[in-house]
Write an enzyme that holds these catalytic residues in place. Structure first.
Site, short mmCIF file in Angstrom:
data_model
loop_
_atom_site.label_atom_id
_atom_site.label_comp_id
_atom_site.label_asym_id
_atom_site.label_seq_id
_atom_site.Cartn_x
_atom_site.Cartn_y
_atom_site.Cartn_z
N HIS A 201 0.82 -1.22 0.00
CA HIS A 201 0.00 0.00 0.00
C HIS A 201 0.85 1.27 0.00
CE1 HIS A 201 0.42 -0.21 4.52
NE2 HIS A 201 0.48 1.10 4.37
N ASP B 164 0.06 -7.58 1.41
CA ASP B 164 0.47 -6.18 1.58
C ASP B 164 2.00 -6.04 1.62
OD1 ASP B 164 0.15 -3.46 1.75
OD2 ASP B 164 -0.21 -3.44 3.91
N SER C 59 4.75 2.45 7.86
CA SER C 59 4.41 1.28 7.04
C SER C 59 5.59 0.82 6.20
CB SER C 59 3.23 1.60 6.12
OG SER C 59 2.06 1.83 6.86
#
Length: 282
Positions: free
Chosen positions: A125, A155, A234
């Site tokens: 993402h 992911d 992230s």
């Protein structure tokens, strides 16, 4: 150089006040009055001269001290040499060179180097919709990278740079060896603040979460930690106390304000590493 202030005015001399003292009648056998006065004047003169000399010397010493003596320094702790780092400080210093910031046209996040061939692991993402990105190394250097593959269900995505010698690979550990209560560090670029290190513990293992942004995303197990993780973390590494990567920071549970509330999730490295290897191989 003359300091600022008002010009010097006339000097004033303090007038001497002479007081009269009642005189006692002369005693028998006492020396004449004139001799007493002369002796007293002589003693006073000598005493005054001595006091003036002492005062002048003391004034000179004070004056010299005010010009040459440095201001008193408060005690300081001498900085410890970097080679003497221990504990979590040494862990952070060992891992930081392997962590990068990832910048794309639509946003950014973090990542870490997984081998000596120029491959960087991050979240899918973070780079979604981009085929190229810019990675910013820990020392501030910026390197162009291309997206070589991604796994939306897990992911995860892998970037590759053309100059692998510029990178420092991280050491991968085993998430299967983690236990609840183990110390961990989350490293990345939360809110664009690169090289940020936060500390916490493993709060839970095999916690089921939905990864990625798709509503139909399947539940995946993750390592739960209370190390502060925020947007921009992230793709960065979750490392154990030895500096080994045990997870890929990917999601947080947040309140209405969207900030960290001490519940973060990382993809276990035991699952992420084989996926990265498959993407690199294919």
């Amino acid at each position: 150089m003359r300091g600022l202030g008002s010009p010097r005015g006339p000097e004033f001399v303090t007038p001497t006040v002479v007081a009269t003292v009642p005189q006692d009648p002369p005693q028998k056998g006492a020396p004449p009055k004139g001799r007493l006065l002369v002796a007293a004047a002589l003693v006073a003169a000598l005493t005054g001269a001595a006091a003036g000399i002492a005062g002048g010397a003391a004034g000179a010493r004070l004056s010299e001290g005010s010009e040459t003596a440095p201001a008193a320094a408060l005690p300081r702790v001498a900085p410890a040499p970097s080679a003497g780092l221990s504990g979590l400080s040494a862990t952070a210093a060992r891992v930081l060179p392997s962590v990068v910031s990832v910048e794309t046209g639509g946003g950014g996040g973090s990542g870490f180097v997984v081998d000596g061939r120029g491959h960087i692991l991050t979240n899918a993402h973070v780079i979604r919709g981009s085929d190229r990105a810019t990675v910013v190394l820990n020392d501030g250097r910026r390197i162009s990278a291309r997206v070589i593959g991604e796994d939306d269900d897990e992911d995860l995505a892998v970037l590759e740079v053309d100059y692998p010698r510029e990178l420092t690979p991280a050491t991968l550990g085993r998430s299967g060896d983690l236990a609840v209560g183990d110390q961990v560090l989350a490293i990345g670029s939360p809110l664009g603040l690169s090289g940020t290190v936060t500390a916490g513990i493993v709060s839970a293992l095999d916690r089921e979460v939905r990864l990625g942004s798709a509503r139909a995303a399947a539940l995946r197990t993750a390592v739960q930690t209370d190390a502060s993780i925020n947007p921009g973390n992230s793709g960065g590494p979750l490392v154990n106390a030895r500096g080994e990567v045990v997870g890929v920071n990917t999601a947080i549970a947040s309140g209405r304000g969207g900030g960290n509330i001490g519940i973060g999730f990382a993809i276990p490295i035991d699952r992420a590493a084989p996926i990265a290897e498959r993407i690199i191989r294919n």
